[in-house]
Design a protein around this motif. Structure first.
Motif, PDB file in Angstrom:
ATOM      1  N   SER A  50      67.241  57.533 -39.319  1.00  0.00           N
ATOM      2  CA  SER A  50      66.634  58.339 -38.265  1.00  0.00           C
ATOM      3  C   SER A  50      66.256  59.701 -38.841  1.00  0.00           C
ATOM      4  O   SER A  50      67.102  60.383 -39.425  1.00  0.00           O
TER       5      SER A  50
ATOM      6  N   SER B 237      64.192  63.390 -37.962  1.00  0.00           N
ATOM      7  CA  SER B 237      63.547  64.242 -36.959  1.00  0.00           C
ATOM      8  C   SER B 237      63.145  65.570 -37.574  1.00  0.00           C
ATOM      9  O   SER B 237      63.830  66.092 -38.453  1.00  0.00           O
TER      10      SER B 237
ATOM     11  N   GLN C 223      58.622  65.674 -34.509  1.00  0.00           N
ATOM     12  CA  GLN C 223      58.352  64.346 -35.047  1.00  0.00           C
ATOM     13  C   GLN C 223      59.673  63.604 -35.176  1.00  0.00           C
ATOM     14  O   GLN C 223      60.685  64.178 -35.581  1.00  0.00           O
ATOM     15  N   TRP C 224      59.674  62.333 -34.810  1.00  0.00           N
ATOM     16  CA  TRP C 224      60.878  61.527 -34.944  1.00  0.00           C
ATOM     17  C   TRP C 224      60.496  60.109 -35.336  1.00  0.00           C
ATOM     18  O   TRP C 224      59.559  59.532 -34.775  1.00  0.00           O
ATOM     19  N   THR C 225      61.213  59.576 -36.324  1.00  0.00           N
ATOM     20  CA  THR C 225      60.971  58.204 -36.766  1.00  0.00           C
ATOM     21  C   THR C 225      62.305  57.480 -36.915  1.00  0.00           C
ATOM     22  O   THR C 225      63.316  58.090 -37.261  1.00  0.00           O
TER      23      THR C 225
ATOM     24  N   GLU D 178      63.642  54.060 -38.907  1.00  0.00           N
ATOM     25  CA  GLU D 178      63.247  53.045 -39.875  1.00  0.00           C
ATOM     26  C   GLU D 178      64.458  52.205 -40.274  1.00  0.00           C
ATOM     27  O   GLU D 178      65.598  52.635 -40.115  1.00  0.00           O
TER      28      GLU D 178
ATOM     29  N   THR E 272      55.916  59.183 -45.136  1.00  0.00           N
ATOM     30  CA  THR E 272      54.768  59.772 -44.435  1.00  0.00           C
ATOM     31  C   THR E 272      53.464  59.327 -45.068  1.00  0.00           C
ATOM     32  O   THR E 272      52.487  59.036 -44.375  1.00  0.00           O
TER      33      THR E 272
END
Length: 317
Positions: free
Chosen positions: A91, A93, A110-112, A114, A158
């Motif tokens: 995670s 952020s 922004q948060w991802t 994976e 990214t």
């Protein structure tokens, strides 16, 4: 005449032979298995720096603001045991002062989320276990064990591709020396997003499918040479938006010359890298070399005592 040997000589000989057998076993069998990515990992690393970001409330770019990147890595033990791979959920952020502490990750800039799956020994990507995204390269959240003085292909999430990081000497972090790798990312188109036309210089158009561009001013990773753990990381992300077909940035979403591990993160990474490195050195070098040397001495001593004992038996009246 009956030949005998003292119990002490037999113990020394037996212990020496055991250590001589154990030494190569540690080197060729135990040590390679000790070099294995953990499945129960639970770590958090924090980057800090200053830069610019796009404020979605005021619809403008804020400059010179403190920025924070928080990355949490947790191993999925159940899936790891089932697959035999290292399955890690990651995670990430990106926040500014107004979104920290974030009660909800959706409040972040922004948060991802994976899922990364790797071979536990080689650190190579394995495409299974609901991996997301599909990634490539040699280095990711860590480098392979026994890091070499050469260039590595590092996965940039990214960018959605690998970046070549060159070996650039050594560097000490809080007194702990690691291998330094550096690289950068030139401006690269990474996707599209729908934005109001006025934000990209097209005020007469309501919505525009603008282009997303990404660059990285500079990447610097300092890596523990035995475990591959990253003891310090610095990046310079830049995300912008351009009008379709334009060669100039119309809007800055995120831009920082340098964001680096915090002091607390550096110390935690150095402490863990030191512990991992000591274990690998103990199993791969200290014990095999020490055990082999001790075994040779004990076996030779025991053999001498056995031979002397037999000679004494022969010469006794």
């Amino acid at each position: 005449m009956r030949r005998t040997a003292s119990p002490l000589s037999l113990v020394l000989l037996g212990t020496g032979v055991f250590l001589l057998v154990l030494a190569p076993l540690l080197t060729w069998y135990v040590s390679p298995r000790a070099k294995s990515n953990p499945i129960d990992i639970d770590t958090t690393t924090v980057f800090e720096g200053t830069g610019s970001y796009f404020d979605t409330k005021d619809l403008k770019t804020v400059t010179g603001a403190p920025l924070t990147i928080t990355r949490q890595v947790r191993g999925d033990v159940a899936d790891s045991l089932k697959s035999g791979r290292a399955v890690w959920d990651v995670s990430t952020s990106v926040d500014h002062e107004g979104t920290l502490p974030a009660a909800d990750t959706t409040d972040s800039l922004q948060w991802t989320l994976e899922r990364w799956v790797t071979d536990r020994r080689t650190n190579e990507p394995v495409h299974c276990c609901k991996e997301q995204p599909v990634f490539d390269g040699e280095a990711y959240l860590k480098f392979p064990f026994d890091v070499e003085k050469r260039s590595y292909r590092w996965w940039d999430g990214t960018l959605g591709s690998t970046v070549v990081l060159r070996f650039d000497g050594t560097k000490k972090i809080h007194g702990y020396e690691g291998y330094r790798f550096t690289g950068s990312v030139p401006p690269t188109r990474t996707g599209t997003r729908m934005v109001p036309g006025r934000m990209v210089g097209l005020p007469k158009r309501g919505q525009v499918l603008a282009e997303e561009w990404y660059a990285n001013h500079g990447i610097e990773l300092v890596v523990d040479k035995r475990s591959g753990r990253i003891v310090n990381a610095a990046i310079g992300p830049r995300k912008t938006v351009r009008a379709p077909g334009s060669k100039k940035d119309s809007m800055v979403l995120l831009d920082s010359e340098r964001m680096e591990f915090t002091e607390a993160t550096q110390r935690a990474q150095v402490r863990q890298a030191g512990a991992d490195s000591d274990k690998l050195r103990l199993v791969g070098e200290t014990l095999p070399m020490g055990g082999g040397a001790a075994g040779l001495v004990l076996a030779a001593t025991g053999l001498v005592f056995v031979v002397r004992g037999r000679r004494s038996e022969r010469t006794a009246p």
